[in-house]
Each structure stands twice: as structure tokens, then as C-alpha cells.
Design a protein around this motif. Structure first.
Motif, PDB file in Angstrom:
ATOM      1  N   LYS A 197       0.750  -1.106   0.181  1.00  0.00           N
ATOM      2  CA  LYS A 197      -0.131  -0.280  -0.284  1.00  0.00           C
ATOM      3  C   LYS A 197       1.022   1.135  -0.485  1.00  0.00           C
ATOM      4  CE  LYS A 197      -3.459  -2.658   0.517  1.00  0.00           C
ATOM      5  NZ  LYS A 197      -4.443  -2.714  -0.230  1.00  0.00           N
ATOM      6  N   SER A 248      -7.833   3.936   7.834  1.00  0.00           N
ATOM      7  CA  SER A 248      -8.477   2.738   6.721  1.00  0.00           C
ATOM      8  C   SER A 248      -9.195   1.647   7.485  1.00  0.00           C
ATOM      9  CB  SER A 248      -7.147   1.364   6.353  1.00  0.00           C
ATOM     10  OG  SER A 248      -8.123   0.761   5.207  1.00  0.00           O
ATOM     11  N   SER A 281      -7.864   1.710   1.194  1.00  0.00           N
ATOM     12  CA  SER A 281      -7.981   2.728   0.872  1.00  0.00           C
ATOM     13  C   SER A 281      -8.226   3.496   2.387  1.00  0.00           C
ATOM     14  CB  SER A 281      -9.016   3.132   0.431  1.00  0.00           C
ATOM     15  OG  SER A 281     -10.045   2.776   0.489  1.00  0.00           O
ATOM     16  N   PHE A 282      -6.831   4.346   2.156  1.00  0.00           N
ATOM     17  CA  PHE A 282      -7.099   4.884   3.545  1.00  0.00           C
ATOM     18  C   PHE A 282      -7.140   6.273   3.174  1.00  0.00           C
ATOM     19  CE2 PHE A 282      -4.078   1.670   3.644  1.00  0.00           C
ATOM     20  CZ  PHE A 282      -3.795   1.104   5.487  1.00  0.00           C
TER      21      PHE A 282
END
Length: 449
Positions: A43, A75, A81-82
Motif C-alpha cells: 500500500k 483505513s 484505502s486510507f
């Protein structure tokens, strides 16, 4: 001619069937072996991280917190996703070195103070030397109930009121150095990773006894610490030092024992599984730290210099200077419905299991399904290929690997009729008998009228 027919009709089909069974067995062996390989997904800022450089990580359920050089990235979907938080949201500095969370309370160790959120990381209130911290440079944080421990550049700062105010501990209280890089606590036992040794307190942090190379540490500079019962792990500049007697003495592990580097930034343990974050690639031990296996690009771990590691359930989170690496769980297959079908293939089956999302292939008996579809993380459908009669393994492959071999499906030979087929003369006789019967019925019907 007779010999040729015998070869083509008897030997060749048997040979093909044997080869098919052999391929199925090899597929099961390979997939079973591959199932033990840990696979990671990387990520980066493309996923919402504040920076590629991740200094620390914490996770609880599907909520993941990444301490980056440019904010605290959060997240709520397991790391897919963050959302990034910075000084705009109340952080003391966007340079975040460590993070800890308990429920909706989040603690961020920053270069400008200890920032605390009570709304899950939406907004933060910052604590500084004004509130009793030894320094505004906070390297690590740990909390238990309302007791908060902040590892600062000038002492270990302890709060007993949820972080409202702090009392600072230094070398005067027994710390090996006032530069504290990390902290861990269990009950009234507090472990402080300092630049002058591992300092241990058994009275809640009032006083400390210091452990150094004299007691077996790899180096006196200790970056992080973790403890479980009487087993203590110290991440030092010269290896991972492990104690099984509460920190009285240590045995040091280095690259000679499989570690990816001797400079260890962080450590985490779960039972006999030990995870070391070296200035190299993540190193994992499954025998209590006796030996380690280095994660490489073959595991999807494409970047070195691991700064921190955390494990939640079966998921491993590794903070590196090249992003956050998250292990992918292996798929499992627990049931197949229907559990049998024709050797000719074409049967539609439903596969039940876990972690099926993202499946890249499904095989039955070592042969790929002619078509498959993933319904959810626990369900998938497949159209079976042709196969040999007998038990067959149903294997699902995802980015996380392949499930272990099984015998959940059975290929059955199609049922064929053994009744003899009438000859032409027999068909004529059947037709004549039918016509005679029909005429007799018509005559009888006319008489009755």
C-alpha cells in the motif's frame, strides 16, 4: 488390425487417465506447498497513505492506522484505502512515528507532541511539554485503560488520567537513557526501550532496573520492545534479543539465525510466531525466535528497511520506508454443492469457503473449470471440467495463495442404458402389433354403439 484397435481402444484411454490422475496429484502437492507461503500486498500514497515512509502501524479488526512521515493514515476497510490526517486535523506534527488505538481513542506519537483523538481519528487534541511530556518529540506510545505511556526524546512520560497530564521518568528513575524509543506495558510491568538499554519497571513505572549487553542484549541501543508473559523481545541495534525469564537474561538473534538485518526497529510476537522488523526485509519465526525466514519479492515483499510490524488475527502489517505491506489471507474451501458430478464435466457447483474474493482460478481434479464466478468472499461458482472417476480436489487460487488440497468433489461415470436396441424386423413387428390393437379397439367401439 486387431492389435491396433486394442491399443487405441484399451491402452490409450487408460494411459490418458493415468496421466490425468498424476497431474491432479502434482497440482495438489504444489498448491499445498504454496499454501504455506505468505503473500503480501503493498500500500502506497496511491491507496491514500500520507507518505511512502511508514514508521509504525496498528490494527483492530478492519481498522488500520499507519504512522507516516506525512500524517496518520487511517483505513476502515482492512487497508484497501486510507484517509490521511495531518496538522489540519489537530496533529502536533505531520511526522508521525508511532500509533496506538483502543476503541475510538487513537494516540499518535508525533514530532510535535502526543496527539489524542476520541472520535476514531477524525480530530485530535495535542499534548506537549506543557502537559508534562519530557519532550515534544514522541517516538512511541502505549495505553492501557486511562494509563498512557509516551516514549519521548527526554524521558518516559506517564499519564494516569487518559493523557490530560503526564509525569516524566528519566535516568534519575533508573532508565538506561532518557532517550526512550519505544514502550510496552503489561499490568504494573513497564518496559522502556532506551538508547542505554532495556529498562524494566515492576511498579508501574515509578522505578526501573536497566538491562544491557551484560545481560545478553545485542546492543544497548534498543528501538522497540514487546512482551508476552515472561517472554520479552528487545529490538536492538545488534539483533533481536529474547528473554524467557522476564528480562533477567537474554539470548541474541542475528542474521546468522536468519534475520534480514541486525539493526532491528520493531518486534511483535503471537505465541511461537515472532515477527522482526529489521533494517532489511520482514523476518518471521515460527519457533519462538530460534530461526527466521526473510520475506522477499517472492512473497510480494518488494521493499526493505522495515520500521515496524503488527499482527491482528492472521493478518500481518509491516511498516516500511516503501509503504505498508499487508499479508493476504489464504483462501479456504469448506464445502462443495453438489458434491458429485459427471466425468464428462459441465456440472455447475457452488463452492463455500473464506477469502475467495479476487480468485484468479479454480480447478477441480487439477483441471481448470471451464467457467467460474466469485459471488462473495465466502462463495463462488464453477462449471466442472471433464475428469476421471473418483475423488477430486477443489482448489481456489487468489492473490493470497491457494487453499489446501481436499476431496470435496467426486467425479462419477455417467449412467448408460443396458437395454438392447430392437432390430428393424422387431420394430416392424411392434408396429404391426400396435396397428392390430388399434383396429380391434375401433371395431369394438363401433359394436358398442
Amino acid at each position: 488390425m486387431q492389435k491396433r484397435l486394442s491399443f487405441e481402444k484399451v491402452f490409450l484411454p487408460a494411459f490418458k487417465a493415468s496421466i490425468q490422475r498424476l497431474m491432479a496429484i502434482l497440482a495438489m502437492v504444489v498448491c499445498s506447498t504454496a499454501a504455506h507461503a505468505q503473500i503480501f500486498a503493498q500500500k502506497t500514497p496511491a491507496n491514500g497513505l500520507g507518505s511512502h515512509a511508514v514508521n509504525g502501524v496498528f490494527a483492530s479488526g478492519t481498522t488500520v492506522y499507519a504512522a507516516t512521515n506525512n500524517g496518520l493514515s487511517i483505513s476502515t476497510n482492512g487497508g484497501d484505502s486510507f484517509t490521511n490526517r495531518t496538522t489540519t486535523h489537530g496533529l502536533g506534527s505531520s511526522a508521525v512515528y508511532g500509533v496506538f488505538a483502543s476503541g475510538t481513542t487513537v494516540y499518535a506519537a508525533t514530532n510535535g507532541g502526543l496527539s489524542i483523538s476520541t472520535d476514531g481519528g477524525t480530530t485530535f487534541t495535542n499534548r506537549t511539554t506543557t502537559h508534562g511530556l519530557g519532550s515534544n518529540s514522541v517516538w512511541g506510545v502505549f495505553a492501557s485503560g486511562t494509563t498512557v505511556y509516551a516514549a519521548t526524546d527526554s524521558g518516559l512520560s506517564i499519564s494516569t488520567n487518559g493523557g490530560t497530564t503526564f509525569t516524566n521518568r528519566t535516568t534519575t528513575n533508573g532508565l538506561g537513557s532518557s532517550t526512550v524509543n519505544g514502550v510496552f506495558a503489561s499490568g504494573t510491568t513497564v518496559y522502556a526501550a532506551t538508547n542505554g538499554g532495556l529498562s524494566i519497571s515492576t511498579d508501574g513505572g515509578t522505578t526501573f532496573t536497566n538491562r544491557t549487553t551484560t545481560h545478553g542484549l545485542g546492543r544497548n541501543e534498543v528501538n522497540g520492545v514487546f512482551a508476552s508473559g515472561t517472554t520479552v523481545y528487545a529490538a536492538t541495534w545488534g539483533g533481536l534479543s529474547i528473554s524467557t525469564n522476564g528480562g533477567v537474561s537474554f539470548t541474541n538473534r542475528t542474521t546468522a539465525d536468519g534475520l534480514g538485518g541486525n539493526m532491528i526497529w520493531g518486534v511483535f510476537a503471537n505465541g511461537t510466531n515472532v515477527y522482526a522488523a529489521p533494517a532489511g526485509r520482514l523476518s518471521i519465526s515460527t519457533n519462538g525466535g530460534a530461526s527466521f525466514t526473510i520475506m522477499t519479492s517472492a512473497n510480494g515483499f518488494t521493499h526493505g528497511d522495515t520500521r515496524g510490524v503488527f499482527v491482528s488475527g492472521s493478518t500481518i502489517y509491516a511498516a516500511t520506508v516503501g509503504g505498508l505491506f499487508i499479508s493476504l489471507d489464504l483462501p479456504t474451501v469448506t464445502a462443495v454443492n453438489p458434491s458429485s458430478g459427471s466425468t464428462l464435466g459441465g456440472s455447475s457447483i457452488t463452492i463455500t469457503g473464506t477469502n475467495l474474493t479476487g480468485a484468479t482460478g479454480i480447478t477441480v481434479g487439477g483441471v481448470a473449470c471451464s467457467a467460474f464466478s466469485v459471488i462473495s468472499s465466502t462463495s463462488a461458482t464453477c462449471t466442472t471440467p471433464a475428469g476421471s472417476a473418483g475423488a477430486a480436489s477443489v482448489l481456489v487460487t487468489t492473490p493470497g495463495g491457494t487453499n489446501t488440497a481436499n476431496s470435496l468433489f467426486t467425479f462419477a461415470a455417467p449412467v448408460t442404458s443396458t437395454a438392447p436396441i430392437p432390430t428393424l424386423s422387431e420394430w416392424v413387428m411392434i408396429l404391426m402389433a400396435s396397428l392390430m390393437g388399434m383396429f380391434a379397439f375401433i371395431r369394438l367401439h363401433k359394436k358398442l354403439k
